[in-house]
Write a protein that holds these residues in place. Sequence first.
Motif, PDB file in Angstrom:
ATOM      1  N   SER A 189       0.820  -1.215   0.000  1.00  0.00           N
ATOM      2  CA  SER A 189       0.000   0.000   0.000  1.00  0.00           C
ATOM      3  C   SER A 189       0.851   1.261   0.000  1.00  0.00           C
ATOM      4  O   SER A 189       1.852   1.353   0.710  1.00  0.00           O
ATOM      5  CB  SER A 189      -0.904   0.028   1.235  1.00  0.00           C
ATOM      6  OG  SER A 189      -1.757  -1.081   1.237  1.00  0.00           O
ATOM      7  N   TYR A 236       0.322   5.815  -0.399  1.00  0.00           N
ATOM      8  CA  TYR A 236      -0.660   6.881  -0.241  1.00  0.00           C
ATOM      9  C   TYR A 236      -0.052   8.236  -0.589  1.00  0.00           C
ATOM     10  O   TYR A 236       1.146   8.445  -0.434  1.00  0.00           O
ATOM     11  CB  TYR A 236      -1.130   6.981   1.227  1.00  0.00           C
ATOM     12  CG  TYR A 236      -1.346   5.679   1.934  1.00  0.00           C
ATOM     13  CD1 TYR A 236      -0.285   5.000   2.522  1.00  0.00           C
ATOM     14  CD2 TYR A 236      -2.611   5.122   2.030  1.00  0.00           C
ATOM     15  CE1 TYR A 236      -0.478   3.805   3.182  1.00  0.00           C
ATOM     16  CE2 TYR A 236      -2.811   3.922   2.685  1.00  0.00           C
ATOM     17  CZ  TYR A 236      -1.737   3.280   3.264  1.00  0.00           C
ATOM     18  OH  TYR A 236      -1.943   2.089   3.908  1.00  0.00           O
ATOM     19  N   TYR A 283      -0.936  12.158   0.675  1.00  0.00           N
ATOM     20  CA  TYR A 283      -1.699  13.066   1.523  1.00  0.00           C
ATOM     21  C   TYR A 283      -1.254  14.495   1.233  1.00  0.00           C
ATOM     22  O   TYR A 283      -0.119  14.739   0.814  1.00  0.00           O
ATOM     23  CB  TYR A 283      -1.405  12.804   3.006  1.00  0.00           C
ATOM     24  CG  TYR A 283      -1.963  11.528   3.582  1.00  0.00           C
ATOM     25  CD1 TYR A 283      -1.218  10.349   3.562  1.00  0.00           C
ATOM     26  CD2 TYR A 283      -3.215  11.497   4.193  1.00  0.00           C
ATOM     27  CE1 TYR A 283      -1.710   9.179   4.130  1.00  0.00           C
ATOM     28  CE2 TYR A 283      -3.718  10.324   4.761  1.00  0.00           C
ATOM     29  CZ  TYR A 283      -2.955   9.184   4.717  1.00  0.00           C
ATOM     30  OH  TYR A 283      -3.452   8.024   5.282  1.00  0.00           O
ATOM     31  N   GLN A 341      -1.098  18.255   3.410  1.00  0.00           N
ATOM     32  CA  GLN A 341      -1.192  18.824   4.743  1.00  0.00           C
ATOM     33  C   GLN A 341      -1.324  20.337   4.631  1.00  0.00           C
ATOM     34  O   GLN A 341      -0.461  21.006   4.058  1.00  0.00           O
ATOM     35  CB  GLN A 341       0.035  18.495   5.592  1.00  0.00           C
ATOM     36  CG  GLN A 341      -0.057  19.022   7.017  1.00  0.00           C
ATOM     37  CD  GLN A 341       1.157  18.695   7.858  1.00  0.00           C
ATOM     38  OE1 GLN A 341       2.242  18.459   7.338  1.00  0.00           O
ATOM     39  NE2 GLN A 341       0.980  18.645   9.171  1.00  0.00           N
ATOM     40  N   MET A 393      -5.830  21.808   8.990  1.00  0.00           N
ATOM     41  CA  MET A 393      -6.651  20.797   8.316  1.00  0.00           C
ATOM     42  C   MET A 393      -6.116  19.386   8.517  1.00  0.00           C
ATOM     43  O   MET A 393      -6.753  18.422   8.115  1.00  0.00           O
ATOM     44  CB  MET A 393      -6.709  21.093   6.809  1.00  0.00           C
ATOM     45  CG  MET A 393      -7.323  22.427   6.463  1.00  0.00           C
ATOM     46  SD  MET A 393      -9.049  22.501   6.949  1.00  0.00           S
ATOM     47  CE  MET A 393      -9.769  21.337   5.806  1.00  0.00           C
ATOM     48  N   GLY A 394      -4.948  19.265   9.101  1.00  0.00           N
ATOM     49  CA  GLY A 394      -4.368  17.946   9.280  1.00  0.00           C
ATOM     50  C   GLY A 394      -3.950  17.352   7.953  1.00  0.00           C
ATOM     51  O   GLY A 394      -3.649  18.061   6.993  1.00  0.00           O
ATOM     52  N   LEU A 395      -3.931  16.032   7.876  1.00  0.00           N
ATOM     53  CA  LEU A 395      -3.576  15.329   6.649  1.00  0.00           C
ATOM     54  C   LEU A 395      -4.836  14.823   5.980  1.00  0.00           C
ATOM     55  O   LEU A 395      -5.656  14.159   6.615  1.00  0.00           O
ATOM     56  CB  LEU A 395      -2.664  14.139   6.945  1.00  0.00           C
ATOM     57  CG  LEU A 395      -1.174  14.427   7.007  1.00  0.00           C
ATOM     58  CD1 LEU A 395      -0.826  15.138   8.279  1.00  0.00           C
ATOM     59  CD2 LEU A 395      -0.378  13.158   6.881  1.00  0.00           C
ATOM     60  N   LEU A 408      -6.312  12.610   2.682  1.00  0.00           N
ATOM     61  CA  LEU A 408      -5.910  11.610   1.703  1.00  0.00           C
ATOM     62  C   LEU A 408      -6.336  12.038   0.304  1.00  0.00           C
ATOM     63  O   LEU A 408      -7.510  12.325   0.067  1.00  0.00           O
ATOM     64  CB  LEU A 408      -6.528  10.264   2.071  1.00  0.00           C
ATOM     65  CG  LEU A 408      -6.157   9.073   1.218  1.00  0.00           C
ATOM     66  CD1 LEU A 408      -4.668   8.736   1.361  1.00  0.00           C
ATOM     67  CD2 LEU A 408      -7.006   7.858   1.594  1.00  0.00           C
ATOM     68  N   TYR A 424      -4.837   6.671  -2.986  1.00  0.00           N
ATOM     69  CA  TYR A 424      -4.054   5.589  -2.437  1.00  0.00           C
ATOM     70  C   TYR A 424      -4.017   4.434  -3.424  1.00  0.00           C
ATOM     71  O   TYR A 424      -4.810   4.390  -4.377  1.00  0.00           O
ATOM     72  CB  TYR A 424      -4.590   5.137  -1.078  1.00  0.00           C
ATOM     73  CG  TYR A 424      -5.947   4.464  -1.111  1.00  0.00           C
ATOM     74  CD1 TYR A 424      -7.112   5.232  -1.110  1.00  0.00           C
ATOM     75  CD2 TYR A 424      -6.067   3.082  -1.110  1.00  0.00           C
ATOM     76  CE1 TYR A 424      -8.348   4.626  -1.128  1.00  0.00           C
ATOM     77  CE2 TYR A 424      -7.303   2.468  -1.126  1.00  0.00           C
ATOM     78  CZ  TYR A 424      -8.443   3.247  -1.128  1.00  0.00           C
ATOM     79  OH  TYR A 424      -9.676   2.643  -1.149  1.00  0.00           O
ATOM     80  N   SER A 425      -3.076   3.533  -3.165  1.00  0.00           N
ATOM     81  CA  SER A 425      -2.911   2.362  -4.015  1.00  0.00           C
ATOM     82  C   SER A 425      -2.724   1.156  -3.111  1.00  0.00           C
ATOM     83  O   SER A 425      -1.764   1.098  -2.349  1.00  0.00           O
ATOM     84  CB  SER A 425      -1.691   2.529  -4.924  1.00  0.00           C
ATOM     85  OG  SER A 425      -1.394   1.316  -5.588  1.00  0.00           O
ATOM     86  N   ALA A 426      -3.668   0.238  -3.167  1.00  0.00           N
ATOM     87  CA  ALA A 426      -3.606  -0.935  -2.290  1.00  0.00           C
ATOM     88  C   ALA A 426      -2.605  -1.971  -2.796  1.00  0.00           C
ATOM     89  O   ALA A 426      -2.140  -2.807  -2.016  1.00  0.00           O
ATOM     90  CB  ALA A 426      -4.986  -1.565  -2.152  1.00  0.00           C
ATOM     91  N   PHE A 460       2.673  14.713   1.254  1.00  0.00           N
ATOM     92  CA  PHE A 460       3.378  13.582   1.846  1.00  0.00           C
ATOM     93  C   PHE A 460       2.986  12.294   1.153  1.00  0.00           C
ATOM     94  O   PHE A 460       1.804  12.017   0.948  1.00  0.00           O
ATOM     95  CB  PHE A 460       3.062  13.453   3.337  1.00  0.00           C
ATOM     96  CG  PHE A 460       3.712  14.499   4.187  1.00  0.00           C
ATOM     97  CD1 PHE A 460       2.994  15.595   4.628  1.00  0.00           C
ATOM     98  CD2 PHE A 460       5.050  14.381   4.536  1.00  0.00           C
ATOM     99  CE1 PHE A 460       3.594  16.561   5.406  1.00  0.00           C
ATOM    100  CE2 PHE A 460       5.659  15.346   5.318  1.00  0.00           C
ATOM    101  CZ  PHE A 460       4.930  16.444   5.752  1.00  0.00           C
ATOM    102  N   GLY A 469       0.919   0.293   6.395  1.00  0.00           N
ATOM    103  CA  GLY A 469      -0.390   0.478   7.006  1.00  0.00           C
ATOM    104  C   GLY A 469      -1.323  -0.706   6.889  1.00  0.00           C
ATOM    105  O   GLY A 469      -2.299  -0.797   7.621  1.00  0.00           O
ATOM    106  N   ALA A 525       2.203   3.154   9.145  1.00  0.00           N
ATOM    107  CA  ALA A 525       2.522   3.767   7.867  1.00  0.00           C
ATOM    108  C   ALA A 525       3.809   4.571   8.026  1.00  0.00           C
ATOM    109  O   ALA A 525       4.031   5.207   9.045  1.00  0.00           O
ATOM    110  CB  ALA A 525       1.381   4.673   7.416  1.00  0.00           C
ATOM    111  N   PHE A 576       6.307   7.579   6.438  1.00  0.00           N
ATOM    112  CA  PHE A 576       6.138   8.785   5.653  1.00  0.00           C
ATOM    113  C   PHE A 576       7.451   9.267   5.061  1.00  0.00           C
ATOM    114  O   PHE A 576       8.518   9.126   5.671  1.00  0.00           O
ATOM    115  CB  PHE A 576       5.563   9.907   6.522  1.00  0.00           C
ATOM    116  CG  PHE A 576       4.100   9.749   6.777  1.00  0.00           C
ATOM    117  CD1 PHE A 576       3.625   8.857   7.719  1.00  0.00           C
ATOM    118  CD2 PHE A 576       3.183  10.491   6.043  1.00  0.00           C
ATOM    119  CE1 PHE A 576       2.272   8.703   7.933  1.00  0.00           C
ATOM    120  CE2 PHE A 576       1.827  10.343   6.251  1.00  0.00           C
ATOM    121  CZ  PHE A 576       1.371   9.448   7.194  1.00  0.00           C
TER     122      PHE A 576
END
Lengths: 112, 111
Positions: free
Chosen positions: A31, A33, A35, A37, A41-43, A45, A48-50, A90, A95, A101, A103
Amino acid sequence: NAGVTQTPKFQVLKTGQSMTLQCAQDMNHNSMYWYRQDPGMGLRLIYYSASEGTTDKGEVPNGYNVSRLNKREFSLRLESAAPSQTSVYFCASGGEANTEAFFGQGTRLTVV
Amino acid sequence: GEDVEQSLFLSVREGDSSVINCTYTDSSSTYLYWYKQEPGAGLQLLTYIFSNMDMKQDQRLTVLLNKKDKHLSLRIADTQTGDSAIYFCAVPGGGSYIPTFGRGTSLIVHP
């Protein structure tokens, strides 16, 4: 042990320009991702790629595209940059199966 | 989807304890995480707690989990100026393993 590597670290774009943010991980994670920031507002998404060959939209995908080139690399493309895309981006990997996860150091993008 | 809430700022004096709180909406998460972000850097895992635990202690860090109230807290004992950073609560939810992050709490430690 490099972990998650993002390039570039800083970028200034003019409105309407395009660019690709690169991300690579050497931990054999399935996985990955992207994000963004923003202050207060925080992070959030973006995509993403599973697994290799699959990608899915996150909370804020508009204006972005992604490519999972292989298991190691996951790139984020801005086709026509807008000032609202000024942010710190980021990349993360891992995860799955309740593991942490990891970073990258982030890309600070300014769109003028 | 998962909703994770944190207060934005906490200011403490050096040597005091800091308590950072987090609430979440999805109770299906197996693990709940705390990440730390130092200025100009990415996020690094600070600690985590398994959902069947009420408390986890790791040196100066204590994590408390109240599953009934969906409340998670991080206590830092003997807070030092080097603890100044943004702390993020992260909770995988909605049946997904993808972590949803709170807005982050900026911890400011005064000498």
